[in-house]
Each structure stands twice: as structure tokens, then as C-alpha cells.
Design a protein around this motif. Structure first.
Motif: not given
Length: 185
Positions: A146-147, A151-152, A178-182
Motif C-alpha cells: 500500500e505504501q 508513493l507511485g 522528502a516523499l520517500i522519507t515521509g
């Protein structure tokens, strides 16, 4: 005489160029014939309907997307490599992949009214997501499906906004990081 597959590829590539120049409305059989420099009726001979032509474009986008992904490292060695890879994918929309990305977005909108095209566009997304998931899982093995799916979608949305509106103005690499971290940490 060109092979049938070469002719189909030429027509699909020409249609993508027309989408870049004038949107999906610019893609007619006659317009593709003229832009490709082929005899009138050639495009309709290969693709009887506009829907069939749209499907051919979707298949061509998939071919190009797979080639681009195969040229990139399958498993970045580290997080920095992952961020670099995703950043390059987004930034490609402002450069060599612009017509492919615009065609993908235009066809995605058309897919809302065309179930068969929607299935093809979902397949295209799935292939891309599967390759990106392998890259992400190499760095973030605990990430859920789901993550990674979300993210995709977020990265696709950023790409869409960059190409169509030139926003957000934030540096792409900083945004991806930032998106990966979040999402994943």
C-alpha cells in the motif's frame, strides 16, 4: 518496404508527437498519416478505430517505458542511488520523455471513458510500479504494498504537475527524498 512492426511503431510514435503538439484531439487517422508521411488511409488500415490507435500508443509507451527502466539500474546500491533514479524519472518529463509522458497522461484521462484502454493503462502502471517496487524494497524491505502503491501515485502526480503546470517549484531531488522519507521511514 518497411516491416509491419516498423510501420506500427512509426504510426504510434507519430501519434505521440501529435499529442505533444496538440493533445489527444490532434490524433486522427488523417493527421497521423500526414505527419508520418505515409499514404492517406495507412493509419486506418493498421488501426481501424481511434480506440485501436489509442491502444497502439499505450503499447508503444509501455515499450519505451520498459526500455528506459531497463537502462536504469535495477537495484540502486544505496538510498542516494534510489533518490537519483526516481528524480531522473520525474525530470525526464521535461526532456527526452516529454511526449511519452504527455501521451501517458492524455491516455489515462481517456481511459476514464474507455474500459479497455483503462486496463492497458493499469498494466502500464503495474509494470512501472513493479520495477520501482523492487528498487524501493532493496532499500526499504519493510515497505508495504500500500505504501509503495501510494508513493507511485504521488510520484506520478508530481510528474504530471511538473509537465503540465511547472509546479511545485521545489527541487525534484529534495521532493523525492522528502516523499520517500515521509512514506517509508
Amino acid at each position: 518496404m518497411p516491416r509491419e512492426s516498423d510501420r506500427r511503431q512509426l504510426l504510434a510514435d507519430t501519434a505521440m508527437r501529435l499529442i505533444d503538439e496538440g493533445g489527444l484531439a490532434a490524433v486522427t487517422h488523417r493527421a497521423v498519416d500526414a505527419a508520418a508521411g505515409v499514404p492517406v488511409g495507412t493509419t486506418s488500415n493498421y488501426f481501424r478505430t481511434r480506440a485501436a490507435l489509442y491502444e497502439a500508443i499505450a503499447h508503444r509507451i509501455l515499450d519505451q517505458q520498459l526500455a528506459a527502466l531497463q537502462a536504469a539500474p535495477v537495484s540502486p546500491l544505496d538510498r542516494e542511488g534510489l533518490v537519483d533514479s526516481l528524480t531522473a524519472a520525474i525530470d525526464a518529463g521535461d526532456g527526452p520523455a516529454r511526449n511519452r509522458y504527455l501521451a501517458r497522461f492524455e491516455l489515462s484521462l481517456e481511459a476514464a471513458r474507455n474500459p479497455r484502454l483503462a486496463a492497458l493503462m493499469r498494466d502500464l502502471r503495474s509494470v512501472t510500479l513493479r520495477i520501482r517496487t523492487a528498487q524501493l524494497r532493496a532499500i526499504h524491505p519493510d515497505a508495504t504494498d500500500e505504501q509503495l502503491d501510494a508513493l507511485g501515485s504521488l510520484l506520478t502526480g508530481v510528474t504530471f504537475d511538473r509537465i503540465t503546470l511547472g509546479v511545485p517549484s521545489m527541487n525534484t531531488r529534495t521532493l523525492v527524498d522528502a516523499l520517500i522519507t515521509g512514506f517509508l521511514q
